[in-house]
Enzyme design. Sequence first.
Site, mmCIF file in Angstrom:
data_model
loop_
_atom_site.group_PDB
_atom_site.id
_atom_site.type_symbol
_atom_site.label_atom_id
_atom_site.label_comp_id
_atom_site.label_asym_id
_atom_site.label_seq_id
_atom_site.Cartn_x
_atom_site.Cartn_y
_atom_site.Cartn_z
ATOM 1 N N TYR A 146 0.801 -1.183 0.051
ATOM 2 C CA TYR A 146 -0.089 -0.135 0.001
ATOM 3 C C TYR A 146 0.762 1.299 -0.009
ATOM 4 O O TYR A 146 0.651 2.228 -0.757
ATOM 5 C CB TYR A 146 -1.103 -0.059 1.124
ATOM 6 C CG TYR A 146 -1.713 1.353 1.176
ATOM 7 C CD1 TYR A 146 -2.989 1.527 0.538
ATOM 8 C CD2 TYR A 146 -1.556 2.222 2.225
ATOM 9 C CE1 TYR A 146 -3.791 2.675 0.514
ATOM 10 C CE2 TYR A 146 -2.454 3.455 2.450
ATOM 11 C CZ TYR A 146 -3.523 3.429 1.655
ATOM 12 O OH TYR A 146 -4.177 4.623 1.656
ATOM 13 N N LYS A 171 1.016 4.108 -3.229
ATOM 14 C CA LYS A 171 0.524 5.647 -2.995
ATOM 15 C C LYS A 171 1.718 6.658 -3.553
ATOM 16 O O LYS A 171 1.596 7.651 -4.279
ATOM 17 C CB LYS A 171 0.291 5.894 -1.523
ATOM 18 C CG LYS A 171 -1.290 5.373 -1.102
ATOM 19 C CD LYS A 171 -2.286 5.782 -2.058
ATOM 20 C CE LYS A 171 -3.723 5.224 -1.565
ATOM 21 N NZ LYS A 171 -4.753 5.702 -2.547
HETATM 22 N N1 LIG Z 1 -8.992 5.759 5.718
HETATM 23 C C1 LIG Z 1 -7.740 6.110 6.149
HETATM 24 O O1 LIG Z 1 -7.122 6.201 7.259
HETATM 25 C C2 LIG Z 1 -6.926 6.813 4.779
HETATM 26 C C3 LIG Z 1 -5.702 7.322 5.087
HETATM 27 C C4 LIG Z 1 -4.975 8.083 4.040
HETATM 28 C C5 LIG Z 1 -5.735 7.821 2.805
HETATM 29 N N2 LIG Z 1 -6.963 7.154 2.420
HETATM 30 C C6 LIG Z 1 -7.238 7.002 1.179
HETATM 31 O O2 LIG Z 1 -8.731 7.497 0.978
HETATM 32 C C7 LIG Z 1 -9.085 6.776 0.226
HETATM 33 C C8 LIG Z 1 -10.553 6.076 0.303
HETATM 34 O O3 LIG Z 1 -10.238 4.916 1.266
HETATM 35 P P1 LIG Z 1 -11.376 4.790 2.599
HETATM 36 O O4 LIG Z 1 -10.562 4.963 3.870
HETATM 37 O O5 LIG Z 1 -12.595 5.271 2.576
HETATM 38 O O6 LIG Z 1 -11.706 3.150 2.192
HETATM 39 P P2 LIG Z 1 -12.785 2.318 2.162
HETATM 40 O O7 LIG Z 1 -13.705 2.607 3.132
HETATM 41 O O8 LIG Z 1 -12.253 0.933 2.214
HETATM 42 O O9 LIG Z 1 -13.411 2.695 0.829
HETATM 43 C C9 LIG Z 1 -12.591 2.312 -0.341
HETATM 44 C C10 LIG Z 1 -13.863 2.174 -1.473
HETATM 45 O O10 LIG Z 1 -12.850 2.121 -2.647
HETATM 46 C C11 LIG Z 1 -13.771 0.974 -3.305
HETATM 47 N N3 LIG Z 1 -13.061 0.178 -4.196
HETATM 48 C C12 LIG Z 1 -12.139 -0.801 -3.808
HETATM 49 N N4 LIG Z 1 -11.556 -1.451 -4.956
HETATM 50 C C13 LIG Z 1 -12.281 -1.076 -6.050
HETATM 51 C C14 LIG Z 1 -12.347 -1.175 -7.308
HETATM 52 N N5 LIG Z 1 -11.457 -2.002 -7.889
HETATM 53 N N6 LIG Z 1 -13.031 -0.507 -8.204
HETATM 54 C C15 LIG Z 1 -14.047 0.564 -7.451
HETATM 55 N N7 LIG Z 1 -13.874 0.591 -6.284
HETATM 56 C C16 LIG Z 1 -13.252 -0.075 -5.506
HETATM 57 C C17 LIG Z 1 -14.398 0.169 -1.862
HETATM 58 O O11 LIG Z 1 -15.492 -0.511 -2.956
HETATM 59 P P3 LIG Z 1 -16.314 -1.926 -1.785
HETATM 60 O O12 LIG Z 1 -17.181 -1.141 -0.845
HETATM 61 O O13 LIG Z 1 -17.066 -2.579 -2.944
HETATM 62 O O14 LIG Z 1 -15.018 -2.606 -1.274
HETATM 63 C C18 LIG Z 1 -14.838 1.359 -1.279
HETATM 64 O O15 LIG Z 1 -15.883 2.059 -1.894
HETATM 65 C C19 LIG Z 1 -8.191 6.071 -0.616
HETATM 66 O O16 LIG Z 1 -7.829 6.262 -1.700
HETATM 67 C C20 LIG Z 1 -7.305 5.716 0.766
HETATM 68 O O17 LIG Z 1 -5.935 5.212 0.241
HETATM 69 C C21 LIG Z 1 -7.443 6.698 3.442
#
Ligand SMILES: NC(=O)c1ccc[n+]([C@@H]2O[C@H](COP(=O)([O-])OP(=O)(O)OC[C@H]3O[C@@H](n4cnc5c(N)ncnc54)[C@H](OP(=O)(O)O)[C@@H]3O)[C@@H](O)[C@H]2O)c1
Length: 213
Positions: free
Chosen positions: A173, A177
């Site tokens: 991961y 990024k």
């Molecule tokens: N949460 C954190 O602490 C954090 C910190 C830094 C950066 N981020 C970034 O923020 C963004 C959102 O993350 P999140 O925390 O909201 O994660 P999350 O709750 O796991 O949501 C991820 C989303 O991406 C979707 N997804 C995964 N694979 C996919 C694919 N092949 N095609 C289309 N959609 C897909 C998932 O769909 P499903 O529901 O079908 O699985 C879900 O809707 C990401 O880019 C992550 O790297 C998050």
Amino acid sequence: MQYKRIALVTGANQGVGFQVSKELVANGFTVLLGARNLQRGEAASKEIGPGAVPLQLDVTDRVSIATAAERIHKDFGRLDLLVNNAAISNTRKGSLSLQEYKKITLPSNVSLDEVRAVWETNVFGVLAVYQAMLPLVRESSDARIVNVSSGVGSLTTNADPAYSHRAFYSPVYPASKAALNATTLAMMIELEPAGIKVNLVSPGFTKTNLNVI
Ligand SMILES: NC(=O)c1ccc[n+]([C@@H]2O[C@H](COP(=O)([O-])OP(=O)(O)OC[C@H]3O[C@@H](n4cnc5c(N)ncnc54)[C@H](OP(=O)(O)O)[C@@H]3O)[C@@H](O)[C@H]2O)c1
């Protein structure tokens, strides 16, 4: 009639993408909620209400991406905002502790299948969606692209021995990024002459399903 801005958020059915979509709708956007599982996208759109439109979009599936772009072209003719948010952190969901996952994702022993799966979504998925949606983005008179990255992918931060998460820097991961950041710079350079800004954002640590190993 008031001019409604059109946004596409990938991975919008939960987590950060859902919240971003909700706030964009509250700010007057029509938001296409990209979801690899259409039913989850429909449920999320229903929860947000008018202004949210579900769109089947798996960023690792060429046909799904092309079909989504075609539909946006037909229904709206342009995209004013593209938020590349969809990402995965691993493929092991719920099976290992963070420490156990760390032990099996060192550069010396990490499964290339694990690296490929995560990069497929977080790097190649973003590039594929960018390529498919760019003609629609170019149709907007005031377009923006936002790529959702993470602080854990910063090469500068991880080069500092004092950085608290450095021990978790891995080819999976975090490096995906870093590669996204590098690819985004190329997008920024490409779109500079057109006046289209490409921004990188990091939401910071947020309790979502992404953080389940
Ligand atoms: N949460 C954190 O602490 C954090 C910190 C830094 C950066 N981020 C970034 O923020 C963004 C959102 O993350 P999140 O925390 O909201 O994660 P999350 O709750 O796991 O949501 C991820 C989303 O991406 C979707 N997804 C995964 N694979 C996919 C694919 N092949 N095609 C289309 N959609 C897909 C998932 O769909 P499903 O529901 O079908 O699985 C879900 O809707 C990401 O880019 C992550 O790297 C998050």
